[in-house]
Design a protein around this motif. Structure first.
Motif, PDB file in Angstrom:
ATOM      1  N   UNK A  68      -5.284 -38.144 -10.843  1.00 21.41           N
ATOM      2  CA  UNK A  68      -6.133 -38.614  -9.738  1.00 21.41           C
ATOM      3  C   UNK A  68      -7.170 -39.609 -10.261  1.00 21.41           C
ATOM      4  N   UNK A  69      -7.767 -39.307 -11.398  1.00 22.91           N
ATOM      5  CA  UNK A  69      -8.726 -40.238 -12.010  1.00 22.91           C
ATOM      6  C   UNK A  69      -8.080 -41.585 -12.297  1.00 22.91           C
ATOM      7  N   UNK A  70      -6.874 -41.540 -12.859  1.00 23.98           N
ATOM      8  CA  UNK A  70      -6.180 -42.773 -13.217  1.00 23.98           C
ATOM      9  C   UNK A  70      -5.821 -43.590 -11.967  1.00 23.98           C
ATOM     10  N   UNK A  71      -5.441 -42.901 -10.898  1.00 22.07           N
ATOM     11  CA  UNK A  71      -5.125 -43.612  -9.646  1.00 22.07           C
ATOM     12  C   UNK A  71      -6.362 -44.346  -9.139  1.00 22.07           C
ATOM     13  N   UNK A  72      -7.503 -43.654  -9.146  1.00 19.10           N
ATOM     14  CA  UNK A  72      -8.739 -44.275  -8.662  1.00 19.10           C
ATOM     15  C   UNK A  72      -9.113 -45.497  -9.497  1.00 19.10           C
TER      16      UNK A  72
END
Length: 443
Positions: free
Chosen positions: A279-283
């Motif tokens: 999720x962090x990487x997507x953001x």
């Protein structure tokens, strides 16, 4: 005296079941499940007993089975028993023995429930189990849903002993002279839950002797907070997400406007099983070019112009994809194996069957799969991308062999390593690397 009134009151208050329901009791033979069985009998509920032999403790496991079978006969209730090859199942599915035992028992319980016409499956969890689960979730990392611990009722699973602590159960079995068997594995610190139970909670009890009740109250507040968050998340979902032909589209512009962004976005994606790091990487990647993909165990998130597109991985793709977690020692891919271990040294070997990767750049779960159209990576020593197909041609890899080369994929969809040939330059170890993940290919 056994707390029959508290027991029946707790069942009614939480609407666990009605007197018309047949209940299947999961009984190991330990204090908790035997006390639950006695309470069911004295309350005149309609129940049967189910026992799992996981074949993990030799004669002790057979002793447990014999004890529970005799208990059922003494009480005059139906008895079900099964034997599992737990270690074989764990090896086959590349999971821990504990996880294998959990999967096997719940699958079997549900099978018996359906075939026998039982309304619910009763489990003998108590307040300390809830506390241990919460601490374990916090230690491993969790969203707010992990803060309520174990619920009294979830689907067809019910837990009618959550009004009791372990200390109370110990006192009751002793004062009422209730026979039980002891699982020796409960005393080993081999398992994470046991470490918390044996090494952590005693220190917390020194600080707060009423720790169990404090956790019960905390968990109630967490559950209420979770319900408020759920309502907010569903309101947000209705505004920024749409579904077309089974594909979920999240507006990238609306994602950028979420406040607090990380919390709400994590909860919005929770039905699709993306980890916190993904999720962090997507953001961080919302402005990347279209086609950038990220994976969970069941779904793929792809940046598609103005939207983040969520698609379900086809069953055949899930089968072809192998997922590797930080604690996995190895993953089997057909007749090959990729092992994972760690080092604090940033020294590397000139060995094409090993990849030395900067651990901090990894986004778990990693994916191991075979090549697909459009694959590209940045071969070690290069600063430009190269199509995987061109790389394999340049290395004169025969066509049959090309189809059997495992690719190690980061959680953001980037190739980390073309196993046995070359790793990606972006993930190489350098002088600032603090921890090295070492992947090794073997037959």
């Amino acid at each position: 005296m056994l707390p029959l009134e508290q027991f029946t009151s707790y069942i009614k208050k939480n609407a666990l079941f009605t007197t018309a329901d047949k209940i299947l009791l999961a009984v190991s033979g330990g204090k908790d499940s035997v006390l639950m069985t006695q309470l069911f009998k004295l309350s005149n509920y309609n129940f049967s007993i189910a026992h799992c032999n996981f074949n993990l403790r030799g004669d002790e496991a057979q002793r447990d089975e014999t004890f529970v079978k005799l208990l059922a006969a003494t009480l005059g209730v139906p008895f079900y028993v099964t034997h599992f090859d737990t270690k074989g199942y764990a090896n086959e599915h590349q999971i821990s023995t504990q996880m294998a035992a959990r999967d096997l028992r719940y699958q079997w319980f549900e099978k018996i429930r359906n075939e026998g016409g039982y309304g619910y499956i009763a489990l003998a969890h108590h307040q300390n189990d809830v506390m241990e689960t919460l601490l374990l979730n916090l230690t491993r990392g969790t969203g707010i849903s992990g803060l309520h611990g174990i619920l009294p009722k979830r689907g067809k699973l019910i837990r009618p002993l959550l009004f009791l602590s372990r200390h109370q159960i110990n006192d009751l079995t002793e004062s009422e002279n209730i026979a039980f068997v002891e699982d020796s594995s409960n005393q080993t610190t081999k398992y994470a839950r046991n470490k918390i139970r044996l090494n952590v909670i005693p220190h917390l009890l020194d600080i707060n002797p009423n720790l169990e009740q404090t956790f019960v109250q905390n968990i109630k507040r967490f559950a209420e907070t979770e319900e408020v968050l759920r309502q907010v998340v569903e309101q947000k979902r209705s505004k920024i997400a749409r579904e077309e032909d089974g594909v979920i589209y999240f507006s990238i512009e609306q994602i950028k406007q979420l406040q607090p962004q990380k919390l709400l976005f994590f909860e919005l994606l929770s039905p699709y099983h993306f980890t916190d790091s993904v999720v962090n990487e997507i953001l961080e990647s919302l402005t990347k070019q279209s086609g950038t993909s990220f994976y969970s165990n069941s779904h793929r998130a792809t940046i598609n112009r103005d939207d983040l597109m969520i698609t379900t991985l086809p069953k055949e793709l899930v089968f072809e994809h192998h997922f590797m977690h930080p604690q996995d020692e190895f993953i089997k891919v057909e007749d090959q194996k990729i092992s994972l271990y760690y080092s604090e040294s940033n020294l590397v070997e000139d060995n094409c069957n090993k990849a030395f990767v900067d651990f901090e750049k990894l986004i778990f779960p990693l994916v191991i799969r075979f090549r697909q159209d459009g694959d590209r990576f940045m071969p070690l020593g290069m600063k430009q991308f190269k199509k995987l197909s061109d790389f394999l041609i340049g290395n004169k890899i025969p066509l049959p062999q090309k189809e059997k080369i495992p690719l190690l994929i980061n959680g953001n969809g980037e190739i980390i390593w073309v196993a046995g040939l070359r790793q990606d330059n972006r993930y190489k170890v350098n002088t600032t690397t603090k921890k090295v993940a070492i992947f090794e290919l073997s037959n």
